[in-house]
Design a protein around this motif. Structure first.
Motif, PDB file in Angstrom:
ATOM      1  N   LYS A  23     -18.029 -52.460 -22.523  1.00  0.00           N
ATOM      2  CA  LYS A  23     -19.391 -51.626 -22.475  1.00  0.00           C
ATOM      3  C   LYS A  23     -20.201 -52.274 -23.180  1.00  0.00           C
ATOM      4  CE  LYS A  23     -16.491 -47.538 -21.885  1.00  0.00           C
ATOM      5  NZ  LYS A  23     -15.949 -46.377 -22.454  1.00  0.00           N
ATOM      6  N   GLN A  24     -20.203 -52.981 -24.425  1.00  0.00           N
ATOM      7  CA  GLN A  24     -21.219 -53.617 -25.159  1.00  0.00           C
ATOM      8  C   GLN A  24     -21.720 -54.877 -24.359  1.00  0.00           C
ATOM      9  OE1 GLN A  24     -19.157 -54.336 -28.861  1.00  0.00           O
ATOM     10  NE2 GLN A  24     -19.908 -52.479 -29.560  1.00  0.00           N
ATOM     11  N   GLY A  25     -21.037 -55.345 -23.587  1.00  0.00           N
ATOM     12  CA  GLY A  25     -21.487 -56.348 -22.740  1.00  0.00           C
ATOM     13  C   GLY A  25     -21.059 -58.058 -23.545  1.00  0.00           C
ATOM     14  N   SER A  26     -20.105 -57.632 -24.510  1.00  0.00           N
ATOM     15  CA  SER A  26     -19.726 -58.821 -25.356  1.00  0.00           C
ATOM     16  C   SER A  26     -18.319 -59.418 -24.620  1.00  0.00           C
ATOM     17  CB  SER A  26     -19.753 -58.532 -26.781  1.00  0.00           C
ATOM     18  OG  SER A  26     -18.851 -57.515 -26.941  1.00  0.00           O
ATOM     19  N   PHE A  27     -17.716 -58.975 -23.694  1.00  0.00           N
ATOM     20  CA  PHE A  27     -16.358 -59.328 -23.106  1.00  0.00           C
ATOM     21  C   PHE A  27     -16.657 -59.467 -21.701  1.00  0.00           C
ATOM     22  CE2 PHE A  27     -12.022 -59.325 -21.978  1.00  0.00           C
ATOM     23  CZ  PHE A  27     -11.460 -60.131 -22.952  1.00  0.00           C
ATOM     24  N   PRO A  28     -15.988 -60.252 -21.127  1.00  0.00           N
ATOM     25  CA  PRO A  28     -16.027 -60.512 -19.607  1.00  0.00           C
ATOM     26  C   PRO A  28     -15.377 -58.959 -18.805  1.00  0.00           C
ATOM     27  CG  PRO A  28     -15.063 -62.451 -20.281  1.00  0.00           C
ATOM     28  CD  PRO A  28     -15.274 -61.402 -21.451  1.00  0.00           C
ATOM     29  N   ARG A  29     -16.061 -58.703 -17.848  1.00  0.00           N
ATOM     30  CA  ARG A  29     -15.865 -57.221 -17.332  1.00  0.00           C
ATOM     31  C   ARG A  29     -14.620 -57.608 -16.276  1.00  0.00           C
ATOM     32  NH1 ARG A  29     -18.079 -56.162 -11.885  1.00  0.00           N
ATOM     33  NH2 ARG A  29     -19.295 -57.847 -11.286  1.00  0.00           N
ATOM     34  N   PRO A  30     -14.035 -56.601 -16.105  1.00  0.00           N
ATOM     35  CA  PRO A  30     -12.793 -56.703 -14.857  1.00  0.00           C
ATOM     36  C   PRO A  30     -13.398 -56.345 -13.515  1.00  0.00           C
ATOM     37  CG  PRO A  30     -12.626 -54.605 -16.083  1.00  0.00           C
ATOM     38  CD  PRO A  30     -13.877 -55.340 -16.682  1.00  0.00           C
ATOM     39  N   TYR A  31     -12.691 -56.793 -12.772  1.00  0.00           N
ATOM     40  CA  TYR A  31     -13.212 -56.687 -11.035  1.00  0.00           C
ATOM     41  C   TYR A  31     -12.164 -55.940 -10.279  1.00  0.00           C
ATOM     42  CZ  TYR A  31     -16.499 -60.273 -12.117  1.00  0.00           C
ATOM     43  OH  TYR A  31     -17.682 -60.924 -12.762  1.00  0.00           O
ATOM     44  N   PRO A  32     -12.429 -54.996  -9.643  1.00  0.00           N
ATOM     45  CA  PRO A  32     -11.508 -54.207  -8.747  1.00  0.00           C
ATOM     46  C   PRO A  32     -10.711 -54.843  -7.709  1.00  0.00           C
ATOM     47  CG  PRO A  32     -13.840 -53.537  -8.090  1.00  0.00           C
ATOM     48  CD  PRO A  32     -13.866 -54.532  -9.263  1.00  0.00           C
ATOM     49  N   LEU A  33      -9.517 -54.844  -7.890  1.00  0.00           N
ATOM     50  CA  LEU A  33      -8.453 -55.698  -6.838  1.00  0.00           C
ATOM     51  C   LEU A  33      -8.359 -54.766  -5.654  1.00  0.00           C
ATOM     52  CD1 LEU A  33      -6.478 -57.633  -9.324  1.00  0.00           C
ATOM     53  CD2 LEU A  33      -8.357 -58.404  -8.062  1.00  0.00           C
TER      54      LEU A  33
END
Length: 61
Positions: A23-33
């Protein structure tokens, strides 16, 4: 891609901490499968780890 379960075995952080960092933008986001499943690109996770190591190496002691 790796699942949440695989990610949590790899990264020594709790799921809650990772979700906050996303949420903070400091970790790669997940992508929907699928509608109920997400995955993370392994290369993005590895790059995030390298950035952490780089920041730690540049830290004054």
């Amino acid at each position: 891609m790796i699942s949440w379960r695989q990610l949590l075995r790899t990264i020594p952080l709790s799921r809650t901490t990772i979700e906050i960092k996303i949420k903070q933008g400091s970790f790669p986001r997940p992508y929907p499968l699928t509608t109920l499943k997400v995955g993370f690109f392994l290369d993005e996770i590895v790059e995030w780890q390298h950035q952490l190591v780089g920041r730690e190496a540049n830290r004054p002691r």
